[in-house]
Write a protein that holds these residues in place. Structure first.
Motif, PDB file in Angstrom:
ATOM      1  N   VAL A 160      10.871  -2.114   8.567  1.00  0.00           N
ATOM      2  CA  VAL A 160       9.801  -2.927   9.161  1.00  0.00           C
ATOM      3  C   VAL A 160       8.526  -2.657   8.370  1.00  0.00           C
ATOM      4  O   VAL A 160       8.113  -1.506   8.209  1.00  0.00           O
ATOM      5  CB  VAL A 160       9.585  -2.575  10.655  1.00  0.00           C
ATOM      6  N   ILE A 161       7.959  -3.700   7.847  1.00  0.00           N
ATOM      7  CA  ILE A 161       6.774  -3.552   6.997  1.00  0.00           C
ATOM      8  C   ILE A 161       5.598  -4.279   7.660  1.00  0.00           C
ATOM      9  O   ILE A 161       5.769  -5.352   8.234  1.00  0.00           O
ATOM     10  CB  ILE A 161       7.098  -4.090   5.575  1.00  0.00           C
ATOM     11  N   ALA A 162       4.438  -3.646   7.607  1.00  0.00           N
ATOM     12  CA  ALA A 162       3.214  -4.265   8.143  1.00  0.00           C
ATOM     13  C   ALA A 162       2.038  -3.721   7.350  1.00  0.00           C
ATOM     14  O   ALA A 162       2.014  -2.541   6.994  1.00  0.00           O
ATOM     15  CB  ALA A 162       3.056  -3.943   9.619  1.00  0.00           C
ATOM     16  N   ASP A 182       0.828  -1.192   0.000  1.00  0.00           N
ATOM     17  CA  ASP A 182       0.000   0.000   0.000  1.00  0.00           C
ATOM     18  C   ASP A 182       0.875   1.261   0.000  1.00  0.00           C
ATOM     19  O   ASP A 182       1.434   1.631   1.028  1.00  0.00           O
ATOM     20  CB  ASP A 182      -0.896  -0.058   1.257  1.00  0.00           C
ATOM     21  N   ASP A 183       1.022   1.875  -1.161  1.00  0.00           N
ATOM     22  CA  ASP A 183       1.708   3.171  -1.282  1.00  0.00           C
ATOM     23  C   ASP A 183       3.112   3.126  -0.662  1.00  0.00           C
ATOM     24  O   ASP A 183       3.458   3.940   0.199  1.00  0.00           O
ATOM     25  CB  ASP A 183       0.840   4.243  -0.596  1.00  0.00           C
ATOM     26  N   LEU A 184       3.887   2.175  -1.117  1.00  0.00           N
ATOM     27  CA  LEU A 184       5.190   1.926  -0.486  1.00  0.00           C
ATOM     28  C   LEU A 184       6.305   2.751  -1.133  1.00  0.00           C
ATOM     29  O   LEU A 184       6.537   2.657  -2.334  1.00  0.00           O
ATOM     30  CB  LEU A 184       5.526   0.434  -0.586  1.00  0.00           C
ATOM     31  N   ASP A 185       6.959   3.541  -0.317  1.00  0.00           N
ATOM     32  CA  ASP A 185       8.158   4.284  -0.746  1.00  0.00           C
ATOM     33  C   ASP A 185       9.363   3.637  -0.076  1.00  0.00           C
ATOM     34  O   ASP A 185       9.405   3.525   1.147  1.00  0.00           O
ATOM     35  CB  ASP A 185       8.088   5.746  -0.299  1.00  0.00           C
ATOM     36  N   LEU A 186      10.311   3.235  -0.878  1.00  0.00           N
ATOM     37  CA  LEU A 186      11.479   2.538  -0.339  1.00  0.00           C
ATOM     38  C   LEU A 186      12.710   3.032  -1.084  1.00  0.00           C
ATOM     39  O   LEU A 186      12.703   3.098  -2.321  1.00  0.00           O
ATOM     40  CB  LEU A 186      11.274   1.042  -0.610  1.00  0.00           C
ATOM     41  N   THR A 187      13.739   3.404  -0.350  1.00  0.00           N
ATOM     42  CA  THR A 187      14.993   3.812  -0.999  1.00  0.00           C
ATOM     43  C   THR A 187      16.140   3.022  -0.389  1.00  0.00           C
ATOM     44  O   THR A 187      16.366   3.108   0.827  1.00  0.00           O
ATOM     45  CB  THR A 187      15.248   5.321  -0.830  1.00  0.00           C
ATOM     46  N   ILE A 188      16.823   2.268  -1.232  1.00  0.00           N
ATOM     47  CA  ILE A 188      17.945   1.465  -0.739  1.00  0.00           C
ATOM     48  C   ILE A 188      19.174   1.848  -1.566  1.00  0.00           C
ATOM     49  O   ILE A 188      19.105   1.901  -2.804  1.00  0.00           O
ATOM     50  CB  ILE A 188      17.624  -0.036  -0.852  1.00  0.00           C
ATOM     51  N   HIS A 189      20.237   2.124  -0.861  1.00  0.00           N
ATOM     52  CA  HIS A 189      21.415   2.687  -1.528  1.00  0.00           C
ATOM     53  C   HIS A 189      22.396   1.611  -1.960  1.00  0.00           C
ATOM     54  O   HIS A 189      22.410   0.515  -1.387  1.00  0.00           O
ATOM     55  CB  HIS A 189      22.095   3.686  -0.591  1.00  0.00           C
ATOM     56  N   GLY A 190      23.228   1.978  -2.922  1.00  0.00           N
ATOM     57  CA  GLY A 190      24.247   1.060  -3.412  1.00  0.00           C
ATOM     58  C   GLY A 190      25.221   0.695  -2.298  1.00  0.00           C
ATOM     59  O   GLY A 190      25.600   1.539  -1.487  1.00  0.00           O
ATOM     60  N   GLY A 191      25.607  -0.561  -2.250  1.00  0.00           N
ATOM     61  CA  GLY A 191      26.564  -1.016  -1.254  1.00  0.00           C
ATOM     62  C   GLY A 191      25.961  -1.229   0.115  1.00  0.00           C
ATOM     63  O   GLY A 191      26.675  -1.377   1.108  1.00  0.00           O
ATOM     64  N   GLU A 192      24.653  -1.271   0.162  1.00  0.00           N
ATOM     65  CA  GLU A 192      23.961  -1.402   1.446  1.00  0.00           C
ATOM     66  C   GLU A 192      23.411  -2.825   1.623  1.00  0.00           C
ATOM     67  O   GLU A 192      22.985  -3.457   0.659  1.00  0.00           O
ATOM     68  CB  GLU A 192      22.789  -0.411   1.460  1.00  0.00           C
ATOM     69  N   PHE A 193      23.426  -3.307   2.855  1.00  0.00           N
ATOM     70  CA  PHE A 193      22.758  -4.573   3.189  1.00  0.00           C
ATOM     71  C   PHE A 193      21.473  -4.192   3.906  1.00  0.00           C
ATOM     72  O   PHE A 193      21.514  -3.667   5.011  1.00  0.00           O
ATOM     73  CB  PHE A 193      23.645  -5.430   4.087  1.00  0.00           C
ATOM     74  N   TYR A 194      20.359  -4.450   3.266  1.00  0.00           N
ATOM     75  CA  TYR A 194      19.072  -3.986   3.784  1.00  0.00           C
ATOM     76  C   TYR A 194      18.204  -5.197   4.128  1.00  0.00           C
ATOM     77  O   TYR A 194      18.013  -6.088   3.302  1.00  0.00           O
ATOM     78  CB  TYR A 194      18.384  -3.142   2.712  1.00  0.00           C
ATOM     79  N   ALA A 195      17.702  -5.219   5.344  1.00  0.00           N
ATOM     80  CA  ALA A 195      16.815  -6.318   5.751  1.00  0.00           C
ATOM     81  C   ALA A 195      15.388  -5.805   5.850  1.00  0.00           C
ATOM     82  O   ALA A 195      15.149  -4.752   6.449  1.00  0.00           O
ATOM     83  CB  ALA A 195      17.270  -6.885   7.081  1.00  0.00           C
ATOM     84  N   LEU A 196      14.493  -6.551   5.237  1.00  0.00           N
ATOM     85  CA  LEU A 196      13.082  -6.191   5.295  1.00  0.00           C
ATOM     86  C   LEU A 196      12.399  -7.196   6.218  1.00  0.00           C
ATOM     87  O   LEU A 196      12.390  -8.394   5.923  1.00  0.00           O
ATOM     88  CB  LEU A 196      12.493  -6.260   3.877  1.00  0.00           C
ATOM     89  N   VAL A 197      11.895  -6.715   7.342  1.00  0.00           N
ATOM     90  CA  VAL A 197      11.256  -7.636   8.280  1.00  0.00           C
ATOM     91  C   VAL A 197       9.794  -7.237   8.461  1.00  0.00           C
ATOM     92  O   VAL A 197       9.408  -6.103   8.172  1.00  0.00           O
ATOM     93  CB  VAL A 197      11.982  -7.648   9.656  1.00  0.00           C
ATOM     94  N   GLY A 198       9.024  -8.183   8.925  1.00  0.00           N
ATOM     95  CA  GLY A 198       7.611  -7.900   9.139  1.00  0.00           C
ATOM     96  C   GLY A 198       6.881  -9.186   9.425  1.00  0.00           C
ATOM     97  O   GLY A 198       7.398 -10.273   9.149  1.00  0.00           O
ATOM     98  N   PRO A 199       5.666  -9.087   9.975  1.00  0.00           N
ATOM     99  CA  PRO A 199       4.918 -10.311  10.277  1.00  0.00           C
ATOM    100  C   PRO A 199       4.494 -11.034   9.007  1.00  0.00           C
ATOM    101  O   PRO A 199       4.605 -10.483   7.902  1.00  0.00           O
ATOM    102  CB  PRO A 199       3.699  -9.798  11.055  1.00  0.00           C
ATOM    103  N   ASN A 200       4.000 -12.268   9.147  1.00  0.00           N
ATOM    104  CA  ASN A 200       3.515 -13.020   7.985  1.00  0.00           C
ATOM    105  C   ASN A 200       2.409 -12.238   7.282  1.00  0.00           C
ATOM    106  O   ASN A 200       1.550 -11.656   7.930  1.00  0.00           O
ATOM    107  CB  ASN A 200       2.934 -14.374   8.425  1.00  0.00           C
ATOM    108  N   VAL A 256       5.439  -3.262  15.289  1.00  0.00           N
ATOM    109  CA  VAL A 256       4.317  -3.817  14.521  1.00  0.00           C
ATOM    110  C   VAL A 256       3.008  -3.721  15.293  1.00  0.00           C
ATOM    111  O   VAL A 256       1.932  -3.828  14.702  1.00  0.00           O
ATOM    112  CB  VAL A 256       4.566  -5.280  14.062  1.00  0.00           C
ATOM    113  N   ALA A 257       3.121  -3.534  16.618  1.00  0.00           N
ATOM    114  CA  ALA A 257       1.899  -3.390  17.415  1.00  0.00           C
ATOM    115  C   ALA A 257       1.323  -1.986  17.307  1.00  0.00           C
ATOM    116  O   ALA A 257       0.154  -1.751  17.602  1.00  0.00           O
ATOM    117  CB  ALA A 257       2.191  -3.711  18.880  1.00  0.00           C
ATOM    118  N   GLU A 258       2.154  -1.015  16.829  1.00  0.00           N
ATOM    119  CA  GLU A 258       1.680   0.371  16.701  1.00  0.00           C
ATOM    120  C   GLU A 258       0.634   0.458  15.591  1.00  0.00           C
ATOM    121  O   GLU A 258       0.743  -0.241  14.591  1.00  0.00           O
ATOM    122  CB  GLU A 258       2.843   1.303  16.305  1.00  0.00           C
ATOM    123  N   PRO A 259      -0.348   1.355  15.734  1.00  0.00           N
ATOM    124  CA  PRO A 259      -1.275   1.564  14.621  1.00  0.00           C
ATOM    125  C   PRO A 259      -0.507   2.105  13.416  1.00  0.00           C
ATOM    126  O   PRO A 259       0.484   2.828  13.575  1.00  0.00           O
ATOM    127  CB  PRO A 259      -2.259   2.623  15.151  1.00  0.00           C
TER     128      PRO A 259
END
Lengths: 509, 258
Positions: free
Chosen positions: B219-221, B33-51, B251-254
């Motif tokens: 953190v994605i939810a 839903d309307d996701l803005d994501l910026t990941i830079h070169g040379g970066e190790f990025y972890a995307l976490v979130g509930p099922n 993830v418990a936050e609204p």
């Protein structure tokens, strides 16, 4: 509900699994389709009864039991059916050996594995018997409706044949396990099953071709030589045929013999089934080394890499090879007919070319499914930097290339006799194969190659469209081979069918 | 929302390794839903979130396996929706279920992948050998994959993802089902890629992996990025010291609070 660990309890479990398996096969796992499937089955059953009426109505009231010729013809039909049942039973037994499914659960449970496998063999036999009875039902029903209840005895014979076929399949497969080991049994058993299924038909056809120059399967059974050398009418060889004709005594003997043979084979083999199944399970962990003929990666285009991959995967898969072998085997009789025709200077292309074109369409449909839908690494291919259309084209080329390779010798043989016939045959093959490939393309799904056996369930429309398309192009080629302009009509039907398929194709996401 | 803060800039003059703007995908409910994501070169990025948070859907859209309903995706400055072939040329995707061909050997599989990515055969072959060696697959290079364990299959698939030397590697739960030794090998390979200037985006349920390996964690939810930053930033924002506690608090936050 029966008490756990008893044969009835296990049988109930197997029955439930079998029923759900069949339901899933029919509805492709979508319960909402059940009504549609029921209607389609009813229509199919009605059609089969009409077809059976056309074939056997004339025999219903005939006094066919009095002559050796009639007994020979019925025995021939029974043998033909039995060879197909044996082929199917071998397929089922091999699958039961090599499917891991609940093997770990069974072998680690405190239930006697002998008992479990005895029930499982019974399930295979029940499936075989049920299938044979269903296939025979339209013919038996029509005969019984027109000629009286005595014809219902045929059901008993067919059931006995199914039981004996399962017993023979068990014995053959176990013998293969002992002779060649678990690793090779799967391949050999499936090839043997394919050959058994086709051998009797092909044998009769070849005999018919040499004796009368026709493809009729029963010509050889009615030849003078057969009549002269057949046992007399009182021989036990004819009991199954007599049972079909309503002889109660013969029916009792055949039925008891069938059940006894099956019971003996289950008793003899169920104890070892577990050992063989475990050996078969170990096959997947064995190492197959590939010899490298050249060092280093070969520079090739992406399209060529894709084509090569399809051909390599097919070449290395014995199960798929045996599935396609069956279709290729049926090409043998037309090829021999061609040779006879060429030798005698006759032109029987009107018979030959449609058979070849039909076979090409069916074979291309299977190969196209494997190439387009049966992609085991769909994400890898989809994320490769190649336009999607190029990927699809490479896969189509792989299918058409394989068809061209298989049918080229036949076309070359035709060329020696008639350029026109060779051209018509080649065009027919091309159109039939291309149409089958297009249909598979329109109804492509994401599946694993191992699901090939169930490819028909993913789209009934695709299955029927593929069959009708092959028939249309076979008819076109046959009429064109006769030199008639009427060939344009079946061609238009074939094109209209493709147009229809294109219009109703599901939207790809 | 902190998704586009742009404070973590390893190479300020290079375009972002991945930039999504207003990315949306809806199935029976909004998955992304309307996701803005910026990941830079040379970066190790972890995307976490509930099922069911939308992690895999996001990555499948980025790799061209799913078409977004709306929004844009740029990989190293290339518009991935307008020019998917160019974007795919520099991207690798590895799903949680290793999809390889049972009847091919690892060596043949890598040759196939190199061919698909149109990599010069003479250059790809030594790299393939190096990868097979690195991942402990060299003794099995000419064995068919059909008898391989899940860990070995995952390593073959990883070698396939690396053999065309991608700038951006996207992995969906790459450590699922791996034993400790195999997991260590995979992690080492990924770290080495980042050290060499590559970008790694990885989804994971194992928060410890994200904690140890990632430069930044998103953190994605409910299909939206609810928090993003370094481990310390996430701890500070949630008021928790352990990532697991921080994750659960976030993830418990609204969604609106993000």
């Amino acid at each position: 509900m029966s008490r756990p660990d008893t044969l009835t309890w296990l049988a109930e479990h197997e029955l439930r699994l079998g029923w759900r398996d069949w339901l899933s096969l029919m509805t492709a796992g979508r319960r909402r389709r059940a009504l549609t499937v029921a209607v389609a089955l009813a229509v199919f059953a009605a059609f089969m009864h009409l077809f059976a009426y056309w074939i056997v109505a004339g025999y219903a009231n005939a006094d066919v039991g009095s002559t050796t010729t009639a007994l020979m013809a019925i025995t021939g039909v029974l043998l033909l059916s039995w060879s197909l049942l044996l082929s199917q039973a071998m397929e089922s037994v091999t699958r039961a050996f090599y499917a891991r499914s609940d093997l770990d659960l069974i072998l680690t449970s405190p239930v006697s594995s002998r008992k479990v496998f005895a029930v499982r063999m019974g399930r295979i036999a029940a499936g075989s018997v049920l299938m044979s009875m269903l296939l025979a039902a339209p013919f038996v029903n029509v005969l019984a409706a027109l000629g009286g209840a005595r014809w219902l005895a045929a059901y008993g014979v067919v059931a006995a044949m199914g039981a004996v076929a399962t017993a023979a399949a068990l014995a053959l497969t176990i013998a293969l396990f002992r002779l060649v080991g678990a690793r090779r049994t799967r391949l050999i058993a499936q090839i043997v099953a394919a050959i058994i299924g086709a051998a009797f038909v092909i044998g009769l056809q070849i005999a018919a071709i040499f004796s009368a120059g026709t493809l009729s399967r029963f010509t050889a059974l009615q030849s003078d030589w057969m009549r002269a050398n057949a046992p007399d009418a009182g021989s036990a060889v004819w009991w199954p045929a007599r049972a079909v004709l309503g002889d109660a005594g013969a029916l009792a003997v055949v039925a008891v013999a069938g059940v006894a043979v099956l019971a003996v084979s289950i008793a003899a083999f169920s104890g070892r089934f577990g050992d063989h199944a475990m050996a078969a399970a170990g096959v997947s962990s064995t190492v197959v080394r590939q010899r490298r003929w050249s060092q280093g990666f070969r520079p090739r285009s992406a399209a060529r890499v894709l084509r090569q991959k399809e051909w390599t995967l097919l070449r290395r898969d014995p199960w798929l090879m045996s599935q396609t072998l069956m279709q290729i085997l049926y090409l043998l009789p037309p090829a021999i007919l061609l040779w006879i025709t060429f030798r005698d200077g006759n032109a029987a292309y009107v018979v030959l070319i449609p058979v070849v074109v039909m076979a090409a369409g069916q074979l291309a449909g299977g190969l196209a499914w494997l190439s387009i839908s049966g992609e085991d690494a769909p994400d890898l291919v989809a994320t490769a930097p190649i336009p999607a259309t190029r990927i699809v084209w490479a896969k189509i080329e792989a299918v058409i290339g394989m068809i061209a390779l298989l049918f080229a010798p036949l076309i070359a043989m035709l060329l020696f006799d008639s350029l026109y016939a060779a051209l018509v045959c080649a065009l027919g093959i091309l159109m039939s194969a291309a149409a089958a490939t297009l249909i598979q393309l329109c109804f492509r799904v994401q599946a694993r190659r191992s699901q090939f056996r169930r490819r028909q369930t993913s789209s009934r429309i695709a299955t029927f469209a593929e069959a009708f398309s092959s028939i249309a192009w076979a008819a076109t080629a046959g009429v064109a081979a006769d030199g008639s302009w009427i060939a344009i009509f079946p061609a238009l039907v074939g094109l209209a069918l493709l147009g229809g398929v294109w219009l109703i194709r599901p939207r790809q996401t | 929302m902190s998704s586009c803060s742009g404070e973590f800039m390893l190479h300020p003059h290079r375009p972002a390794a991945l930039a999504t703007r207003g990315l949306c995908k809806r199935f029976d409910r909004p998955a992304v839903d309307d996701l803005d994501l910026t990941i830079h070169g040379g970066e190790f990025y972890a995307l976490v979130g509930p099922n069911g948070a939308g992690k895999t859907t996001t990555l499948r859209m980025v790799t061209g396996l799913l078409r977004p309903d709306s929004g844009s995706i740029a990989i190293d400055g290339i518009d991935a929706l307008a020019d998917p072939v160019a974007a795919k040329q520099i991207t690798a995707w590895l799903s949680d279920e290793p999809m390889i061909y049972d009847k091919l050997t690892p060596y043949e599989y890598l040759e196939f992948v190199a061919g698909l990515w149109r990599i010069d055969a003479a250059a790809a072959e030594p790299l393939a050998r190096e990868l097979l060696d690195w991942l402990g697959l060299a003794p099995h290079a000419h064995e068919r994959c059909e008898g391989f364990s899940r860990g070995m299959r995952q390593k073959v698939a990883l070698a396939g993802a690396l053999v065309h030397d991608p700038k951006l590697i996207i992995l969906d739960e790459p450590l699922t089902g791996l034993d400790a030794g195999s997991a260590r090998q995979v992690k080492n390979v990924l770290k080495e890629r980042v050290r060499a200037g590559g970008t790694v985006i990885m989804t994971t349920h194992i928060l410890e992996v994200a904690e140890r390996m990632a430069d930044r964690i998103g953190v994605i939810a409910h299909g939206r990025l609810i928090a993003e930053g370094t481990l310390d930033e996430l701890r500070a924002r949630s008021g928790q010291t352990a990532l697991e506690d921080a994750f659960l608090a976030l993830v418990a936050e609204p969604v609106e609070a993000a």
